[in-house]
Design a protein around this motif. Structure first.
Motif, PDB file in Angstrom:
ATOM      1  N   ILE A 122      -8.469   5.978  -8.339  1.00  0.00           N
ATOM      2  CA  ILE A 122      -7.091   5.700  -8.737  1.00  0.00           C
ATOM      3  C   ILE A 122      -6.778   4.210  -8.615  1.00  0.00           C
ATOM      4  CG2 ILE A 122      -4.669   6.112  -8.134  1.00  0.00           C
ATOM      5  CD1 ILE A 122      -5.425   9.004  -7.530  1.00  0.00           C
TER       6      ILE A 122
ATOM      7  N   TYR B 229      -3.901  12.470  -5.562  1.00  0.00           N
ATOM      8  CA  TYR B 229      -3.137  11.478  -4.797  1.00  0.00           C
ATOM      9  C   TYR B 229      -4.101  10.732  -3.892  1.00  0.00           C
ATOM     10  CZ  TYR B 229       1.251  13.842  -6.016  1.00  0.00           C
ATOM     11  OH  TYR B 229       2.322  14.371  -6.689  1.00  0.00           O
ATOM     12  N   GLU B 230      -4.004   9.423  -3.898  1.00  0.00           N
ATOM     13  CA  GLU B 230      -4.844   8.586  -3.037  1.00  0.00           C
ATOM     14  C   GLU B 230      -4.029   7.363  -2.604  1.00  0.00           C
ATOM     15  OE1 GLU B 230      -8.926   9.657  -5.544  1.00  0.00           O
ATOM     16  OE2 GLU B 230      -8.441   7.562  -5.229  1.00  0.00           O
ATOM     17  N   PRO B 231      -4.457   6.680  -1.550  1.00  0.00           N
ATOM     18  CA  PRO B 231      -3.786   5.421  -1.216  1.00  0.00           C
ATOM     19  C   PRO B 231      -4.063   4.383  -2.320  1.00  0.00           C
ATOM     20  CG  PRO B 231      -5.217   6.155   0.588  1.00  0.00           C
ATOM     21  CD  PRO B 231      -5.557   6.981  -0.608  1.00  0.00           C
TER      22      PRO B 231
ATOM     23  N   ARG C  84       0.855  -1.189   0.000  1.00  0.00           N
ATOM     24  CA  ARG C  84       0.000   0.000   0.000  1.00  0.00           C
ATOM     25  C   ARG C  84       0.886   1.233   0.000  1.00  0.00           C
ATOM     26  NH1 ARG C  84      -5.470   0.739   3.186  1.00  0.00           N
ATOM     27  NH2 ARG C  84      -5.909  -0.810   1.593  1.00  0.00           N
ATOM     28  N   THR C  85       0.576   2.146  -0.919  1.00  0.00           N
ATOM     29  CA  THR C  85       1.357   3.371  -0.989  1.00  0.00           C
ATOM     30  C   THR C  85       0.413   4.542  -1.221  1.00  0.00           C
ATOM     31  OG1 THR C  85       3.160   4.478  -2.146  1.00  0.00           O
ATOM     32  CG2 THR C  85       1.821   2.986  -3.452  1.00  0.00           C
ATOM     33  N   PHE C  86       0.964   5.741  -1.239  1.00  0.00           N
ATOM     34  CA  PHE C  86       0.164   6.948  -1.446  1.00  0.00           C
ATOM     35  C   PHE C  86       0.746   7.635  -2.665  1.00  0.00           C
ATOM     36  CE2 PHE C  86      -0.894  11.433  -0.587  1.00  0.00           C
ATOM     37  CZ  PHE C  86      -2.253  11.321  -0.374  1.00  0.00           C
TER      38      PHE C  86
END
Lengths: 389, 182
Positions: free
Chosen positions: A139, A175-177, A3-5
């Protein structure tokens, strides 16, 4: 899974990298630019072993992926708006030659007047090009669509190009996780492309040969059948993706609170999640409203839409693209899906959010509130009358 | 859900501010969303970025109309743009200016903090790049993100040396507001 942002464009580029394309050709255009820049950087850094062809136009970009795909390479391109329209001629050739090219369309309005903001007039305008068209809601889905797109395109029963559409800026620049799959997982889900037919000096064949009146029509009919048949594979791929990675945001369609809904909103793209917020508010007041998300616009999922809307009294379609003098394109197609059926809901068209015009919760609430004012003609929502006089 | 609106001018790095703020919240274990407001922006024109933070996944994708927090990176925007519009009662406003909060005489229904970010940034970065100093100040003023979250965001975004310098700037901003609150 990590999991990233991340910015939407970067997330898409990361997944494209995992898909191991052999050839990428793209020409930068807002709001697609960050995707092509990221990929060019990955190739330059040696992180992605692909041939990145810098071209002088979108026409050339499409031509490069056409040629490369015909040699059996896995190919990728991305564009927006005028860029997509400049590709138009080649888009028809790619599908006609049955080449499994994958493209990301960062949806943007079409000139004139020049406008860089989001609607879906670009991809909708090439709906007849014979490409599969899928639309992302957020996203996460935009990035998941990319690898699904290759699986669908290269499936032996499909062999068609796929356009993975994501709303410009709203998804490309937000930008979203994001949960990103890892290379081994990607390789297991998407094995190397094994073309049945490809250009090689060892076995000379022709792609895109001339067909006369005696056989052109059959070739077009085959394209139609292949596109219709891809619906089953789109469904299978979405289910397999769910089984492997635990994520499912619909296959041909998805629904939200539709079971007992009297009023159903129908839409595509990033507005879907804002509609869900509005539905929660309306449900709290006791309004029986639900949502039908059209995730796959081509092939057009007529049966799935029929089944999903069978209990609805009123259907309110939101279109981000229209055919001047005719109306919203999605509205027209949803109406056509009920032609000749005994029980058909009342279907009303709404043209919204053109050229980046805001669509917020209030917009959706008003569409539901004002629905009785809409007749046979689609309504342009939130028009500024002062600017029209 | 916490909603934050960042106002600045083209070239001040508010897109980066939004990204860092969102990433800081993300590494604090929250859900975050940075929603862009892009146009044909030029150096010096008024620009806005929206950031949402929540304990749950964020679905809404629109600009922010009623922010809990407003960050104003250029005080001249107070005179020309509706930067305080829709601010929730009891919200927090952070303005980058040498002036004191009282001297701004904004007459707000919210808490107002000011920070001379350019001066503070000059001491550490040697250049008046204000966004990371303001980010640190925002963490102290709002409690919405932690300084540790900012560290993760900077290390994610910048090469090591640059991240360290900017963390110093952020810490300066953080401490400045902490002192003021005391």
């Amino acid at each position: 899974m990590v999991r990233t942002f991340m910015e939407g464009s970067k997330a898409v580029a990361e997944v494209i990298k995992l898909c191991r394309p052999n050839v990428i050709a793209a020409y930068p255009i807002t709001p697609q630019t960050h995707i092509s820049e990221e990929l060019a950087q990955m190739v330059a850094n040696g992180e992605l072993k692909a041939e990145y062809v810098t071209v002088e136009s979108e026409f050339a970009a499409a031509s490069v992926v056409l040629g490369a795909s015909a040699t059996g390479a896995r190919t990728y391109t991305a564009t927006s708006s005028q860029g997509l329209l400049l590709m138009t001629e080649v888009l028809f050739s790619i599908s006609g030659m049955r080449l499994p090219v994958v493209m990301t369309c960062a949806n943007r309005a079409v000139s004139s007047p020049i406008n860089i903001w989001n609607d879906q007039q670009d991809s909708i305008s090439v709906r007849d090009a014979g490409w599969i068209q899928l639309y992302a809601e957020d996203i996460q889905e935009a990035s998941d669509l990319q690898i699904q797109a290759f699986r669908i395109a290269e499936h032996p029963e499909v062999i068609l190009p796929v356009m993975a559409c994501m709303d410009g800026f709203i998804l490309t620049h937000a930008y979203e996780p994001v949960d990103l799959i890892e290379q081994e997982e990607a390789d297991a889900f998407l094995p190397p492309y094994q073309p049945q037919y490809y250009l090689t000096p060892k076995n000379p064949i022709t792609f895109g040969a001339m067909l006369g009146p005696e056989s052109y029509m059959e070739s077009r009919c085959q394209l139609d059948r292949a596109l219709r048949g891809s619906a089953k594979i789109i469904e299978e791929v979405a289910q397999e993706f769910k089984k492997r990675f635990g994520r499912f945001q619909g296959a041909l369609i998805d629904t939200y609170f539709i079971e007992d809904a009297e009023i159903v909103l129908v839409a595509m793209g990033s507005v879907i999640s804002t509609i869900k917020e509005a539905i929660d508010l309306l449900r709290a007041e006791g309004t029986k409203v639900g949502l039908l998300k059209v995730r796959c616009f081509r092939p057009f999922p007529r049966e799935a839409i029929n089944r999903a809307l069978v209990g609805a009294k009123e259907v309110l379609v939101l279109d981000r693209a229209f055919s001047p003098s005719s109306g919203g394109v999605l509205t027209t197609e949803v109406r056509a899906a009920f032609q000749g059926m005994e029980r058909a809901p009342e279907i009303k068209g709404h043209i919204v959010g053109l050229g980046g015009r805001e669509m917020n919760i209030e917009t959706i609430l008003n569409i539901v509130k004002d629905r009785r004012a809409v007749g046979r003609e689609d309504r342009f929502v939130d028009l500024k009358e002062a600017l029209l006089s | 859900m916490i909603e934050i609106r960042i106002h600045g001018r083209g070239g001040q790095g508010i897109v980066t501010s939004g990204e860092l703020l969102g990433f800081a919240a993300f590494s604090d274990g929250k859900y975050a969303q940075v929603y862009p407001s892009f146009g044909s922006e030029r150096m010096g024109s008024a620009v806005t970025t929206y950031v949402r933070i929540d304990d749950h996944p964020i679905r809404i994708r629109t600009p922010i109309y009623n922010p809990d927090f407003v960050i104003i990176q250029d005080p001249t925007l107070l005179n020309t743009e509706p930067v305080l519009e829709g601010l929730k009662p009891g919200g927090v406003v952070l303005v980058n200016t040498k002036k004191s909060a009282d001297a701004l005489s904004l007459n707000l229904n919210s808490r107002l903090f000011t920070i001379p970010a350019a001066e503070l940034a000059m001491e550490v970065l040697g250049r008046p790049i204000v966004n990371t100093t303001i980010l640190g100040a925002f963490a102290a003023a709002s409690g919405a993100i932690s300084l540790e979250g900012i560290r993760s965001a900077l290390e994610h975004r910048f090469p090591k040396e640059l991240a360290e310098k900017n963390l110093k700037a952020a810490t300066k901003g953080y401490n400045f507001i902490k002192e003021m609150k005391r």
